[in-house]
Design a protein around this motif. Structure first.
Motif, PDB file in Angstrom:
ATOM      1  N   GLU A  31       0.838  -1.199   0.000  1.00  0.00           N
ATOM      2  CA  GLU A  31       0.000   0.000   0.000  1.00  0.00           C
ATOM      3  C   GLU A  31       0.872   1.247   0.000  1.00  0.00           C
ATOM      4  O   GLU A  31       1.451   1.609   1.026  1.00  0.00           O
ATOM      5  CB  GLU A  31      -0.941   0.003   1.207  1.00  0.00           C
ATOM      6  CG  GLU A  31      -1.882   1.194   1.253  1.00  0.00           C
ATOM      7  CD  GLU A  31      -2.574   1.427  -0.080  1.00  0.00           C
ATOM      8  OE1 GLU A  31      -2.142   2.352  -0.817  1.00  0.00           O
ATOM      9  OE2 GLU A  31      -3.514   0.685  -0.401  1.00  0.00           O
ATOM     10  N   LYS A  46      -0.083   4.215  -0.289  1.00  0.00           N
ATOM     11  CA  LYS A  46      -0.750   5.389   0.276  1.00  0.00           C
ATOM     12  C   LYS A  46      -0.783   5.353   1.804  1.00  0.00           C
ATOM     13  O   LYS A  46      -1.555   6.093   2.421  1.00  0.00           O
ATOM     14  CB  LYS A  46      -2.180   5.496  -0.284  1.00  0.00           C
ATOM     15  CG  LYS A  46      -2.228   5.613  -1.801  1.00  0.00           C
ATOM     16  CD  LYS A  46      -3.627   5.826  -2.344  1.00  0.00           C
ATOM     17  CE  LYS A  46      -4.517   4.620  -2.176  1.00  0.00           C
ATOM     18  NZ  LYS A  46      -4.125   3.491  -3.021  1.00  0.00           N
ATOM     19  N   LYS A  91      -7.615   2.449   0.105  1.00  0.00           N
ATOM     20  CA  LYS A  91      -6.387   2.003   0.754  1.00  0.00           C
ATOM     21  C   LYS A  91      -6.583   0.554   1.179  1.00  0.00           C
ATOM     22  O   LYS A  91      -7.651   0.186   1.682  1.00  0.00           O
ATOM     23  CB  LYS A  91      -6.083   2.845   1.997  1.00  0.00           C
ATOM     24  CG  LYS A  91      -5.390   4.154   1.740  1.00  0.00           C
ATOM     25  CD  LYS A  91      -4.966   4.806   3.047  1.00  0.00           C
ATOM     26  CE  LYS A  91      -4.272   6.134   2.805  1.00  0.00           C
ATOM     27  NZ  LYS A  91      -3.839   6.775   4.069  1.00  0.00           N
ATOM     28  N   ARG A 120     -11.627   1.781   2.546  1.00  0.00           N
ATOM     29  CA  ARG A 120     -10.450   0.940   2.707  1.00  0.00           C
ATOM     30  C   ARG A 120     -10.831  -0.526   2.494  1.00  0.00           C
ATOM     31  O   ARG A 120     -11.977  -0.909   2.713  1.00  0.00           O
ATOM     32  CB  ARG A 120      -9.841   1.097   4.109  1.00  0.00           C
ATOM     33  CG  ARG A 120      -9.159   2.431   4.351  1.00  0.00           C
ATOM     34  CD  ARG A 120      -8.480   2.446   5.705  1.00  0.00           C
ATOM     35  NE  ARG A 120      -7.692   3.660   5.892  1.00  0.00           N
ATOM     36  CZ  ARG A 120      -6.894   3.879   6.938  1.00  0.00           C
ATOM     37  NH1 ARG A 120      -6.805   2.970   7.899  1.00  0.00           N
ATOM     38  NH2 ARG A 120      -6.201   5.002   7.039  1.00  0.00           N
TER      39      ARG A 120
END
Length: 718
Positions: free
Chosen positions: A432, A434, A464, A652
């Motif tokens: 990930e 981010k 995310k 997410r």
């Protein structure tokens, strides 16, 4: 406190009075962190640590949350928060609540913690405390190690206002030209490549003829004392230390970026220099000239300036945790090896045994039944890391798939994944990019993994990937068996020693099939909308969690008891809060263990009188998420990566897993009961938003949940 409602029919659960503000609730959490620094029951160096954490937390709060509110004000956003505030009203409330906390923190350090450090032989000296020998040493140190790397930057018509990096420590200097009488401002950056605290050599360690453990001075103090050498021929009128905080939250237009990795790298470069200033911390003794110049140059208002008594940037107090004062800090804790994995651990120590034997025994241990591990009480390295490192070398393992949100800088897990790829296994990793403030670290690992032949995916557009999951595919005879790890915390060996987290190992076929579907969703074009066991955001978790709460309501309405216990980091989502209010109105007894932000207002008559909220702040950061539903005696309990926040439920990728083994259900219920009985580190949220710290009654003994869990782990290891 809101006016009490008489009955459900008169209550509108979306009214602002029933919600606490997200930002103010976070500040209340950070105030509980500060209290650990103020509490005389906390060991001295631990008090410094908590003061440092308080400051570090505030830095991120300004870089992300305050900067976001300022952007909303500038964009004239008019949408109100659930508690009915505009962005500007939130900024005003933050300032009112925060200023007294900052004053209290710095005053406490200067007036109490400094003297307590002296009492144990630690002297952080001011200039007036130095003897002649120490002054001579510092003068030579300055000339040799500091002066050559300093760069004074003037501000005048020929020299524009200098750009100051985020969180940098600086000296603002007012210099006067003796020939013209003109006064000007100059900035000198305190170099971060030199230690913040300069330690005197052994022969100068004594103070007032008393032996010391450590004696030294802050770096900026040395620079200030020798500032004249940077401006020869000029007269120094005044100087003061200041620090700038900038907006460090950057948006990435994922749908427009051809290469997400390159786009994020580009935005990271802006974090330290390009973001607009959001806070100025300046010594309270700072002169008007410096203050005015900085406010103009940084485009800050008076409300953005924080006057600091004494030392700035107290997060550097973490330095003192390294001092040899074992009686002034918590005793070291060595996580125990989970009992069922102990045999594998012992085999690993014997270099004469083949790696294949170690791997075989590890997977056999999981085949015996679902296994729950609890960090940092139980070892992360001898459970989670062992699982992945053995899978990397086991010839029967065909594939490894996992998600990486945050991992440590020297990650054994990443090294194991590289080794697995070199061993010709199929390895797929979602990294990930981010993950805020870990982007650079994750980019580095992603490139190393790609270079080793690992299939690396950078995440889904608009989402995310926060889930903590690993899937190991193993050929056993003529069959394929899937082993899984589903956790509440990151695959990070460093934070695993500081955060409390849970993880489930299993080889249940339904969980293996679910994780296979989840990874296909993450790496391919799967539109998976249902799972056998997992609750997955943003697919089905919100609806399922709401349905579990409503099921408790139905039980109560049918004359049966209703009970919910939920432990998480933050509770923000308005829909989840409103549903909990409905459950309370129906008679469901609800206990919430919320470490940080809680926007739910407990104890309101007719709304939430059956809801209790506690927060535990202690040696370890409470990070595990546990969700318990009584279900009329057919108990269900879940663990996973998601809080009840809009971002976790809607924006997410998260995974929560049911715990079905009766012994593990009992273990988790015991953990929850221990937490709810804490009267040492637990704080109870009041209807007015204040937190009251629990204290043992006259007939009670002190019970620290984290201490009890450490003792239990030791007992189980015998």
């Amino acid at each position: 406190m809101p006016k009490a409602k008489e009955s459900k029919s008169t209550v509108k659960l979306n009214e602002p009075q029933y919600y606490f503000n997200r930002e103010l609730s976070w500040l209340e959490f950070n105030n509980r962190v500060l209290h650990e620094a103020l509490d005389s029951r906390t060991l001295l160096l631990e008090r410094l640590k908590f003061a440092a954490i308080f400051s570090s937390n505030l830095d991120e709060f300004f870089m992300v949350r305050v900067s976001g509110l300022k952007e909303q004000v500038e964009a004239e956003v008019s949408q109100l928060t659930p508690d009915g505030r505009t962005p500007q009203e939130q900024l005003d409330a933050i300032e009112r609540l925060l200023r007294p906390q900052v004053v209290q923190q710095h005053r406490h350090f200067e007036q109490e913690l400094r003297s307590k450090l002296s009492s144990v032989g630690v002297y952080l000296l001011k200039d007036t405390d130095l003897n002649q020998e120490q002054r001579v040493y510092l003068e030579r140190y300055f000339e040799k190690h500091i002066f050559p790397i300093l760069t004074p930057l003037a501000v005048d018509p020929g020299h524009p206002f200098p750009h100051m990096s985020n969180l940098s420590l600086n000296l603002g200097v007012v210099v006067k030209n003796p020939k013209t009488g003109e006064e000007n401002f100059a900035r000198v950056k305190v170099p971060d490549i030199v230690p913040r605290f300069i330690t005197f050599p052994q022969e100068l360690q004594c103070h007032n003829e008393h032996p010391t453990v450590w004696t030294g001075v802050p770096l900026e103090q040395v620079i200030a004392c020798h500032i004249q050498s940077l401006f020869p021929g000029m007269e120094i009128q005044e100087s003061c230390v200041f620090r700038v905080t900038r907006d460090a939250d950057f948006p990435v237009q994922e749908d427009e970026a051809e290469d997400l990795l390159l786009a994020i790298q580009h935005e990271i470069s802006k974090r330290y220099f390009k973001g607009s200033a959001v806070r100025l911390e300046i010594q309270a003794s700072g002169c008007t000239f410096v203050r005015k110049t900085l406010m103009q140059g940084l485009k800050l208002a008076e409300s953005d300036v924080y006057d600091i008594e004494g030392l700035l940037n107290l997060k550097d107090l973490m330095f003192f945790m390294s001092l040899p004062l074992p009686d002034q800090k918590d005793s070291p804790w060595t996580p125990v090896v989970p009992p069922r994995l102990r045999q594998v651990h012992e085999l690993s120590k014997d270099k004469d045994l083949l790696e294949i034997a170690n791997g075989e025994n590890l997977f056999l241990a999981i085949q015996q039944g679902d296994l729950l591990v609890h960090h940092p009480y139980e070892s992360f390295s001898e459970s989670v890391e062992l699982f992945i490192t053995k899978a990397a070398t086991d010839p029967k393992v065909l594939a490894i798939k996992m998600t990486l949100y945050r991992t440590s800088g020297d990650s054994p897990i990443v090294k194991a994944l590289i080794a697995a790829a070199e061993n010709k296994k199929q390895v797929a990793v979602l990294v990930e990019l981010k993950a805020r403030f870990d982007e650079e670290n994750n980019i580095s690992w992603a490139r190393q993994l790609e270079d080793a032949g690992v299939h690396v995916v950078y995440g889904l557009v608009g989402l995310k990937t926060h889930t903590k999951t690993t899937l190991v595919v193993r050929k056993e005879g003529d069959d394929i068996r899937r082993y899984v790890h589903i956790g509440t915390g990151n695959y990070n060996s460093k934070t695993a020693k500081l955060y409390t987290d849970l993880g489930l190992f299993s080889c249940r076929e339904d969980l293996g099939a679910d994780l296979t579907d989840l990874f296909n969703y993450l790496t391919g074009y799967s539109l998976q909308h249902s799972y056998r066991k997992l609750l997955v955001s943003p697919v089905n978790m919100r609806d399922r969690m709401v349905s579990f709460i409503r099921r408790e309501i139905d039980h109560c309405q049918n004359g049966h008891p209703g009970r919910i216990i939920a432990k998480m980091n933050s509770l923000v989502d308005p829909q989840m809060i409103a549903t909990l209010y409905e459950a309370s109105q129906a008679g469901v007894q609800i206990d919430l263990i919320i470490r940080g932000i809680c926007c739910l207002r407990p104890g309101v008559k007719g709304v939430s009188e059956n809801i209790r909220v506690i927060s535990i702040v202690g040696r370890y950061l409470e990070h595990s998420r546990i969700f318990y539903f009584h279900n009329n005696g057919q108990e269900e309990i879940y663990i996973g990566s998601a809080d009840w926040m809009p971002r976790n439920l809607d924006r997410r990728v998260e995974a929560v897993v049911p715990i079905e083994d009766a012994n593990l259900v009992k273990q988790l219920k015991n953990i929850l009961d221990i937490m709810l009985a804490d009267n040492r580190q637990a704080w109870e949220l009041q209807p007015d938003g204040q937190y009251l710290q629990r204290r043992p009654g006259a007939e009670e003994t002190e019970q620290s949940a984290q201490k009890i869990l450490m003792e239990m782990a030791l007992q189980h290891s015998l």
